[in-house]
Design a protein around this motif. Structure first.
Motif, PDB file in Angstrom:
ATOM      1  N   LEU A 178       0.819  -1.209   0.000  1.00 22.71           N
ATOM      2  CA  LEU A 178       0.000   0.000   0.000  1.00 22.71           C
ATOM      3  C   LEU A 178       0.856   1.264   0.000  1.00 22.71           C
ATOM      4  CD1 LEU A 178      -2.799   1.276   0.130  1.00 22.71           C
ATOM      5  CD2 LEU A 178      -2.726   1.021   2.621  1.00 22.71           C
ATOM      6  N   MET A 179       1.912   1.277   0.805  1.00 24.31           N
ATOM      7  CA  MET A 179       2.776   2.456   0.864  1.00 24.31           C
ATOM      8  C   MET A 179       3.454   2.711  -0.478  1.00 24.31           C
ATOM      9  SD  MET A 179       4.110   4.971   2.641  1.00 24.31           S
ATOM     10  CE  MET A 179       4.182   4.721   4.411  1.00 24.31           C
ATOM     11  N   GLY A 180       3.953   1.649  -1.114  1.00 27.01           N
ATOM     12  CA  GLY A 180       4.649   1.812  -2.382  1.00 27.01           C
ATOM     13  C   GLY A 180       3.753   2.369  -3.465  1.00 27.01           C
ATOM     14  N   VAL A 181       2.546   1.861  -3.578  1.00 27.34           N
ATOM     15  CA  VAL A 181       1.611   2.321  -4.615  1.00 27.34           C
ATOM     16  C   VAL A 181       1.232   3.783  -4.380  1.00 27.34           C
ATOM     17  CG1 VAL A 181      -0.720   2.046  -5.540  1.00 27.34           C
ATOM     18  CG2 VAL A 181       0.703   0.031  -5.113  1.00 27.34           C
ATOM     19  N   ALA A 182       0.923   4.146  -3.140  1.00 23.21           N
ATOM     20  CA  ALA A 182       0.529   5.522  -2.838  1.00 23.21           C
ATOM     21  C   ALA A 182       1.649   6.507  -3.152  1.00 23.21           C
ATOM     22  CB  ALA A 182       0.124   5.640  -1.369  1.00 23.21           C
ATOM     23  N   THR A 183       2.885   6.123  -2.862  1.00 19.84           N
ATOM     24  CA  THR A 183       4.010   7.037  -3.071  1.00 19.84           C
ATOM     25  C   THR A 183       4.297   7.245  -4.552  1.00 19.84           C
ATOM     26  OG1 THR A 183       4.934   6.274  -0.983  1.00 19.84           O
ATOM     27  CG2 THR A 183       6.393   7.497  -2.442  1.00 19.84           C
ATOM     28  N   VAL A 184       4.243   6.181  -5.325  1.00 26.25           N
ATOM     29  CA  VAL A 184       4.449   6.326  -6.769  1.00 26.25           C
ATOM     30  C   VAL A 184       3.403   7.268  -7.364  1.00 26.25           C
ATOM     31  CG1 VAL A 184       4.375   5.122  -8.986  1.00 26.25           C
ATOM     32  CG2 VAL A 184       5.598   4.108  -7.068  1.00 26.25           C
TER      33      VAL A 184
END
Length: 448
Positions: free
Chosen positions: A95-101
């Motif tokens: 979840l963190m990776g997708v939101a940051t991208v």
């Protein structure tokens, strides 16, 4: 009472490595947002505001991520205590990776107007939701795999990973911050966010290979009756420890003020160069990689409370010294005070809290207790840069910010001092209430 099978041997090194790498990747995402908020978001998402108001609004979006943390703590804490620690650790990285991208893909205010900052806030909320379960899951995993006499040492790797994430985030921004203003504001700031795509792949590969903790599997195998909603027994039987963790966790304001407010104050108020101040953060975090496990090993020897309290009170004094040094513009002094405060003394609190907070709760509510307590405290700390910006008011405003930070540090020290010392308690007995006296036992004979 159901008898438990003998405790299984955990895999402390593997669990600590998974916690370290996952936290490094996840908090890289989290801290590149803070750096961007301090340096560029006021100009690309709030260009119609005055410089001071734009900076305040940009820092407020950093704090907004902390609003989602308590919500994420309730949801992810429930999942971790009912379905296992591993599931939480996998989902938070994704979840963190997708939101940051997606933050790196956002159009600016000039392109779509007010929808741009609105989308920025929405993605920041997703970041905060994810971060709520990251440290509690990683800490629970490390603590429950570790041998009883080295719990602080092995759980400290979660926070070492957090420091590594800060190093990586700041280091990536160093060449970006050196770009000409036009390139920085057009595409340069996006690069660190796009690089976060690595989080999704690396984080999933590492954490999917990790075994569930022996303590959690022991509870399942032993037939322990488990609450459908761990929050009910948590607030019924452990509300005092939840409150203690909330108050103690406000010490995180030292980190947010150092990494976000102090950077903004140095660059936007004092007029110092961006790169040297970013380097202070890099070197301080490198120092923290060394000092965090050292403080944790000391806490395994002499106890959690003396190390934790000493670090808190030390931060109260040294934050004032660091902010004063920024106001002078004297770079050697800035590096000395910044590295000593954040890289050495603050590490005494960071090295201890992953074990100290988790040891307050039994396994059946541990992840929920850590997640809820820390994330409410962190939510308060997340708005510390906005509060500091509001009360700072000019070059001499550092005094007000130093006093504000000192007050939070003293509050933390009091909360820690009222807690139980747990460094000699066996892992299977953590969080259990002490034996009752004969009178208490008779009055509560019908209780289970």
């Amino acid at each position: 009472m159901t008898s438990h099978p003998p405790a299984q041997r955990g895999k402390p090194r593997k669990a600590a490595l998974a916690a370290w790498i996952g936290s490094a990747l996840e908090y890289y995402d989290f801290f590149i947002y803070g750096t961007a908020a301090a340096l560029v978001f006021n100009k690309i998402f709030f260009p119609d505001s005055s410089p001071a108001a734009g900076t305040l609004l940009a820092l407020a979006t950093f704090g907004v991520g902390y609003l989602a943390r308590p919500i994420g703590a309730f949801v992810l804490g429930h999942i971790g205590d009912v379905f296992g620690r591993k599931r939480v650790m996998v989902h938070t990285v994704l979840l963190m990776g997708v939101a940051t991208v997606l933050v790196g893909c956002l159009p600016t205010y000039q392109q779509i107007g007010v929808a741009a900052p609105a989308l920025l806030v929405a993605l920041r909320l997703l970041q905060g939701f994810s971060a709520a379960g990251e440290q509690a899951g990683a800490n629970s995993m490390s603590l429950e795999h570790a041998p009883s006499h080295r719990r602080a040492y092995y759980t400290s790797f979660t926070l070492s990973g957090t420091q590594a994430g800060q190093i990586l985030a700041t280091a990536v921004f160093l060449p970006v911050a050196a770009l000409p203003e036009e390139q920085l504001l057009s595409w340069g700031w996006r690069v660190p966010f796009w690089l976060s795509a690595v989080v999704v792949v690396v984080g999933l590969v590492i954490r999917r290979k990790l075994d569930e903790t022996p303590v959690f599997e022991q509870e399942i195998a032993g037939g322990t009756k488990r609450a459908k909603t761990p929050l009910a027994p948590l607030f019924r039987d452990h509300w005092a420890d939840v409150l203690r963790v909330v108050v103690a966790s406000v010490i995180a304001a030292v980190s947010t003020i150092f990494t976000v407010y102090a950077l903004s104050y140095a660059v936007n108020t004092v007029g110092l160069e961006r790169s040297p101040i970013l380097w202070v953060g890099v070197i301080a975090n490198v120092a923290a990689l060394i000092t965090i496990p050292l403080w944790a090993r000391l806490a395994d020897r002499i106890g959690r409370k003396p190390v934790f309290i000493g670090g808190s009170l030390g931060c109260a004094a040294l934050m004032a010294a660091y902010l004063w040094s920024l106001s002078t513009g004297h770079y050697p002094l800035i590096f000395l005070t910044g590295i000593l405060m954040f890289g050495v003394v603050y590490s005494a609190t960071n090295g201890i809290w992953p074990a100290f907070y988790g040891e307050m709760f039994p396994a059946r509510v541990r992840l929920s207790g850590m997640a809820v307590g820390t994330q409410i405290g962190f939510a308060i700390a997340g708005f510390a840069p906005s509060i500091a910006e509001a009360i700072g008011g000019g070059r001499d405003g550092w005094v007000n910010v130093a006093l504000f930070t000192a007050g939070l540090c003293v509050l933390n020290a009091v909360a820690v001092a009222t807690g139980r010392e747990t460094h000699r308690v066996p892992t299977e007995e953590l969080g259990l209430k002490p034996p009752k006296t004969n009178g208490e036992a008779q009055r509560n004979a019908v209780s289970v």
